[in-house]
Scaffold this motif. Sequence first.
Motif, short mmCIF file in Angstrom:
data_model
loop_
_atom_site.label_atom_id
_atom_site.label_comp_id
_atom_site.label_asym_id
_atom_site.label_seq_id
_atom_site.Cartn_x
_atom_site.Cartn_y
_atom_site.Cartn_z
N PRO A 120 45.06 33.08 31.60
CA PRO A 120 45.66 34.04 30.67
C PRO A 120 45.41 35.47 31.17
CG PRO A 120 44.37 32.39 29.49
CD PRO A 120 44.06 32.23 30.96
N PRO A 121 46.38 36.37 31.03
CA PRO A 121 46.22 37.74 31.55
C PRO A 121 44.95 38.43 31.07
CG PRO A 121 48.48 37.35 30.86
CD PRO A 121 47.70 36.16 30.43
N ALA A 122 44.59 38.24 29.83
CA ALA A 122 43.40 38.92 29.30
C ALA A 122 42.13 38.43 29.99
CB ALA A 122 43.30 38.70 27.79
N VAL A 123 42.10 37.15 30.32
CA VAL A 123 40.94 36.59 31.03
C VAL A 123 40.86 37.19 32.43
CG1 VAL A 123 39.93 34.49 31.97
CG2 VAL A 123 40.96 34.47 29.69
N THR A 124 41.99 37.24 33.11
CA THR A 124 42.01 37.81 34.46
C THR A 124 41.53 39.25 34.45
OG1 THR A 124 43.82 36.37 35.13
CG2 THR A 124 43.47 38.36 36.44
N GLU A 125 42.03 40.05 33.52
CA GLU A 125 41.65 41.46 33.48
C GLU A 125 40.17 41.63 33.18
OE1 GLU A 125 43.52 43.93 34.50
OE2 GLU A 125 45.05 42.42 34.95
N THR A 126 39.63 40.77 32.34
CA THR A 126 38.19 40.82 32.06
C THR A 126 37.38 40.52 33.31
OG1 THR A 126 38.49 40.19 29.74
CG2 THR A 126 36.33 39.80 30.69
N LEU A 127 37.77 39.49 34.02
CA LEU A 127 37.04 39.10 35.24
C LEU A 127 37.16 40.16 36.33
CD1 LEU A 127 38.03 35.33 35.34
CD2 LEU A 127 35.76 36.25 34.84
N LEU A 128 38.31 40.81 36.40
CA LEU A 128 38.52 41.82 37.45
C LEU A 128 37.65 43.05 37.25
CD1 LEU A 128 42.39 41.66 38.00
CD2 LEU A 128 40.62 41.18 39.71
N ARG A 129 37.08 43.22 36.08
CA ARG A 129 36.17 44.35 35.88
C ARG A 129 34.85 44.14 36.60
NH1 ARG A 129 37.75 43.59 30.19
NH2 ARG A 129 39.58 44.91 29.80
N ARG A 130 34.56 42.89 36.92
CA ARG A 130 33.29 42.60 37.57
C ARG A 130 33.44 42.00 38.96
NH1 ARG A 130 28.21 38.85 35.45
NH2 ARG A 130 26.66 39.86 36.79
N TYR A 131 34.52 41.25 39.15
CA TYR A 131 34.70 40.53 40.41
C TYR A 131 35.90 41.06 41.18
CZ TYR A 131 31.53 37.05 38.44
OH TYR A 131 30.44 36.41 37.90
N SER A 132 35.82 40.87 42.48
CA SER A 132 36.94 41.21 43.34
C SER A 132 37.71 39.95 43.70
CB SER A 132 36.43 41.90 44.62
OG SER A 132 37.49 42.16 45.50
N PHE A 133 38.99 39.91 43.27
CA PHE A 133 39.92 38.86 43.70
C PHE A 133 41.32 39.40 43.45
CE2 PHE A 133 38.80 37.88 39.28
CZ PHE A 133 40.03 37.68 38.68
N HIS A 134 42.33 38.63 43.84
CA HIS A 134 43.70 39.14 43.82
C HIS A 134 44.62 38.29 42.96
CE1 HIS A 134 42.74 42.01 46.93
NE2 HIS A 134 42.38 41.06 47.77
N TYR A 135 45.57 38.97 42.35
CA TYR A 135 46.71 38.23 41.80
C TYR A 135 47.52 37.65 42.96
CZ TYR A 135 46.51 39.93 36.94
OH TYR A 135 46.16 40.17 35.64
#
Length: 349
Positions: free
Chosen positions: A299-314
């Motif tokens: 889900p987009p909200a999950v991805t955005e939360t994780l991207l605040r701490r981790y580095s990965f790509h869409y």
Amino acid sequence: MLIDPTYPKSFASDNHAGVHPDILDAIAAANHGDAPAYGDDSWTSAFEVKIKEVFGPGAEGFAVLNGAGANMVGLALMLGRYDAVICADSAHIATHEAGAAERLLGVKLMTVPTEHGKLQPDDIKARLGGIGNVHETQPTVVSISQVTELGTCYSPDEITALADTAHAAGLRLHMDGARLANAAAYFGCDLKTITADAGVDVFSFGGTKNGALAAEAVVVLDPSLTDAVPYLRRQSLQLASKMRFISAQLSALLTDDLWLRNAAHANQMAARLANGIADIADVSLAQAVQSNAVFAALPPAVTETLLRRYSFHYWDKAAGIVRWMTAFDTTSEHVDDFLDDIRKAVAST
């Protein structure tokens, strides 16, 4: 995008990983005294011998600086000014090398839509209709990526089928082997089985994504092509002056199966990650996991939360698909901590 400095491990790319200690040791061992430049050194001679040991006595190895350069040198060996390359539409040479093949080699890429990023023999046959037609570019090379951009792997039998189809039509088979080690680790075979034995003519052997600092190689299996490599490598700006430091890294990777240990570990960490998301609600795999890449739908909200701490790509933002990469230095603790944070992000959204 700001990454939490308390969690530096990246899942964005195996290029983000550091250098394996054994390879740093090899560089340090080469860093004593003077040595002839441009490959006229004992480390490069040792690397060239190692290539023959691993890939067969007919293999010729040429150290280069980076993967895109390895692809351009390898392809240039087999292409004329009006020629074309058949490749998957997701191939790295078509999507991530800034048009290098078209701009630098002046050739056409005949891209093919594929399932799971893999060409099939019929895909080659469907692109052969213009052979002999003066109005059309001439398909001369088939190029495959091992591992594909979707993290899938060509089996030895699949490569052989592609090679047989290409050769029957008078074409050669090129392999972008940036993650060749990961594919061999997945199939539990040696490197020769999925290159020389399968009918590949020219391929790149990737080191940088597998624990090296900056080290790739062009490996030529067709003896009619080898004489041109030194000149094309120089013309392509891939001839390193202090080549001993590149050759030492490649030799280290090919010694005592370091390439296999690194790649197998990275694959295992990807499998651990993939298995770990199986019971997380609203998170699913988007591709089979066959290497060190995990494609997942979130889900987009999950991805955005994780991207605040981790580095990965869409990978496909519209579809909510991301790509997570593991490396030789990814630990089970890294993976398990990431999984815990995925669960927390899902629970909080």
